[in-house]
Design a protein around this motif. Structure first.
Motif, short mmCIF file in Angstrom:
data_model
loop_
_atom_site.label_atom_id
_atom_site.label_comp_id
_atom_site.label_asym_id
_atom_site.label_seq_id
_atom_site.Cartn_x
_atom_site.Cartn_y
_atom_site.Cartn_z
N GLU A 19 0.84 -1.19 0.00
CA GLU A 19 0.00 0.00 0.00
C GLU A 19 0.88 1.25 0.00
O GLU A 19 2.02 1.23 0.47
CB GLU A 19 -0.91 0.02 1.23
CG GLU A 19 -1.91 -1.13 1.31
CD GLU A 19 -3.03 -1.03 0.30
OE1 GLU A 19 -3.13 0.03 -0.36
OE2 GLU A 19 -3.79 -2.00 0.17
N ASP A 21 0.48 5.56 0.97
CA ASP A 21 -0.39 6.59 1.53
C ASP A 21 -0.78 7.57 0.44
O ASP A 21 0.05 7.90 -0.42
CB ASP A 21 0.33 7.34 2.66
CG ASP A 21 0.52 6.46 3.88
OD1 ASP A 21 -0.34 5.60 4.13
OD2 ASP A 21 1.54 6.64 4.58
N PRO A 22 -2.03 8.07 0.45
CA PRO A 22 -2.44 9.06 -0.56
C PRO A 22 -1.68 10.36 -0.38
O PRO A 22 -1.20 10.69 0.71
CB PRO A 22 -3.93 9.24 -0.27
CG PRO A 22 -4.11 8.83 1.16
CD PRO A 22 -3.11 7.74 1.40
N SER A 24 -2.83 13.33 -0.39
CA SER A 24 -3.58 14.21 0.50
C SER A 24 -4.91 13.55 0.85
O SER A 24 -5.29 12.53 0.27
CB SER A 24 -3.84 15.56 -0.17
OG SER A 24 -4.75 15.41 -1.25
N GLN A 25 -5.60 14.13 1.81
CA GLN A 25 -6.90 13.58 2.21
C GLN A 25 -7.92 13.70 1.09
O GLN A 25 -8.90 12.94 1.05
CB GLN A 25 -7.42 14.31 3.46
CG GLN A 25 -6.58 14.03 4.71
CD GLN A 25 -7.17 14.68 5.95
OE1 GLN A 25 -8.01 15.58 5.87
NE2 GLN A 25 -6.73 14.23 7.13
N SER A 27 -7.28 13.15 -2.04
CA SER A 27 -6.91 12.27 -3.16
C SER A 27 -7.99 11.20 -3.36
O SER A 27 -8.49 10.62 -2.38
CB SER A 27 -5.57 11.59 -2.89
OG SER A 27 -4.54 12.54 -2.79
N ALA A 29 -9.64 7.55 -4.33
CA ALA A 29 -9.21 6.19 -4.04
C ALA A 29 -8.30 5.69 -5.16
O ALA A 29 -8.46 6.09 -6.31
CB ALA A 29 -10.42 5.28 -3.90
N PRO A 30 -7.32 4.84 -4.84
CA PRO A 30 -6.39 4.36 -5.87
C PRO A 30 -7.08 3.77 -7.10
O PRO A 30 -6.65 4.01 -8.23
CB PRO A 30 -5.57 3.31 -5.12
CG PRO A 30 -5.58 3.76 -3.71
CD PRO A 30 -6.94 4.34 -3.51
N GLN A 33 -8.17 6.54 -9.24
CA GLN A 33 -7.04 7.21 -9.89
C GLN A 33 -6.66 6.49 -11.18
O GLN A 33 -6.28 7.13 -12.17
CB GLN A 33 -5.84 7.25 -8.94
CG GLN A 33 -6.02 8.18 -7.76
CD GLN A 33 -4.83 8.16 -6.82
OE1 GLN A 33 -3.76 7.70 -7.20
NE2 GLN A 33 -5.00 8.65 -5.61
N THR A 202 1.20 8.05 -10.64
CA THR A 202 0.97 8.06 -9.20
C THR A 202 1.18 6.68 -8.60
O THR A 202 0.60 5.70 -9.09
CB THR A 202 -0.47 8.53 -8.90
OG1 THR A 202 -0.68 9.82 -9.48
CG2 THR A 202 -0.72 8.60 -7.41
N VAL A 204 0.51 3.58 -6.39
CA VAL A 204 -0.66 2.99 -5.71
C VAL A 204 -0.30 1.57 -5.30
O VAL A 204 0.66 0.98 -5.78
CB VAL A 204 -1.91 2.98 -6.61
CG1 VAL A 204 -2.35 4.39 -6.97
CG2 VAL A 204 -1.67 2.15 -7.87
#
Length: 349
Positions: A19, A21-22, A24-25, A27, A29-30, A33, A202, A204
């Motif tokens: 996993e 971490d995103p 930011s709050q 962001s 869900a993966p 994305q 990004t 993920v």
């Protein structure tokens, strides 16, 4: 093997699960994305086994469902290894790295057991088996995946189930709802490759790749599912994973009989649950009469937070509704027809 993941901000949640971490709050869900942009992920759930030597092709030809000559450095077919009773010990993707080196990718928990199984036969051939813990598998998903691979790995991205690259780095294309590429490269090059890809993709967790496998109707067995299913029970012949035109291999007679006599009583299905609880692998699916109708092979959350699964189910007509882990199960359409796809024809496309 995955120490480099931690240095880049990843967390090893389990042996086969990573996993991140995103950012930011806010962001997404993966999984979302991957629908909206381009993502990258370490494929920590997959492992690699090399078969090398003068007799590598001959050895594999007698053990695997693939027509090994089709793995020519361009086509990279699906395949499987079976018991004499036709039950799968592992399913894999096969590609050729060099004239006497073949590479098999499968769930990492099956690399060791399959190596031990094949060693019983390898003694009669000029071959060596090597679990490649020194290699890393990276996944790219999204509309810019092909462009990124072309720039970062200096390859022309291949078609699904084909390969590109060289003896050091190979890039393979997999089907799915979004373009998907898998890169196999030496572990010492992984950090640099990751940092360069991160300029446009990004990071993920690998659950996103596993979700796209589910949506592609593609099941990778793990050690808990070993010796449990005929290849047709996970639709392997519909994905081009069985050659019915090659000679004998271990389990071939049973696999061929099941195909030509239509004796497959279970099939892989796609489904969605009406909640966000991921059922454990092997969870039983029940119908309205509480009869067992199948079991879960894979499960991940989709872009909307709902669980999607692959399951092996009876071909009989169930009494609805179906349920698993206290949630209703809705069958979804597979992205391919349930009919035989010869790898010989797939290679020629």
């Amino acid at each position: 093997m995955n120490e480099w993941i931690a240095t880049l901000g990843g967390r090893q949640e389990a042996e086969d699960r990573v996993e991140f971490d995103p950012a930011s709050q806010e962001s997404p869900a993966p999984a979302r994305q991957a629908l909206e942009a381009t993502v990258m992920t370490p494929l920590a759930h997959l492992g690699v086994l090399d078969v090398t030597g003068h007799d590598a092709e001959k050895f594999l030809q007698g053990q695997t469902s693939a027509q090994v000559t089709l793995a020519d450095g361009e086509f990279a077919p699906l395949t499987c290894f079976c018991t004499p009773k036709g039950r799968m010990l592992a399913n894999a993707q096969l590609w050729r790295v060099a004239p006497e080196r073949y590479r098999l990718m499968m769930h990492r928990s099956l690399v060791g057991p399959l190596t031990d199984h094949l060693k019983k036969f390898a003694a009669f051939y000029k071959v060596e088996l090597e679990a490649r813990d020194d290699l890393v598998l990276l996944g790219l998903i999204g509309r810019e995946a092909s462009a990124l691979a072309e720039v970062r790995f200096d390859v022309i991205p291949p078609k699904p189930w084909h390969q590109a690259g060289n003896g050091e780095i190979q890039v393979l294309a997999h089907p799915g709802p979004r373009p998907r590429l898998l890169a196999c490269l030496p572990a010492e090059k992984a950090t640099e490759a990751w940092q360069r890809l991160a300029e446009h993709a990004t990071p993920v967790g690998n659950a996103v790749w596993r979700l796209h496998d589910i949506q592609a109707g593609l099941a990778w067995l793990d050690a808990s599912q070993r010796d449990a299913y005929l290849p047709q029970m996970i639709n392997w012949e519909a994905l081009g994973g069985i050659s019915f035109k090659k000679g004998c291999y271990t389990g071939q007679e049973v696999v061929a009989r099941a195909h030509f006599r239509g004796q497959v009583k279970k099939r892989l299905v796609r489904a969605q649950l009406d909640g966000s609880l991921l059922p454990e692998l092997g969870s039983t699916i029940h119908d309205a009469e509480d009869k067992s109708f199948g079991e879960v092979l894979a499960a991940e959350l989709d872009a909307y937070g709902e669980a999607e699964v692959l399951a092996v189910m009876s071909t009989k007509e169930p009494t609805p509704p179906l349920r698993v882990a206290g949630q209703k199960l809705k069958l979804l359409k597979l992205p391919y027809p349930l009919e035989r796809l010869d790898p010989e024809a797939l290679a020629a496309k």
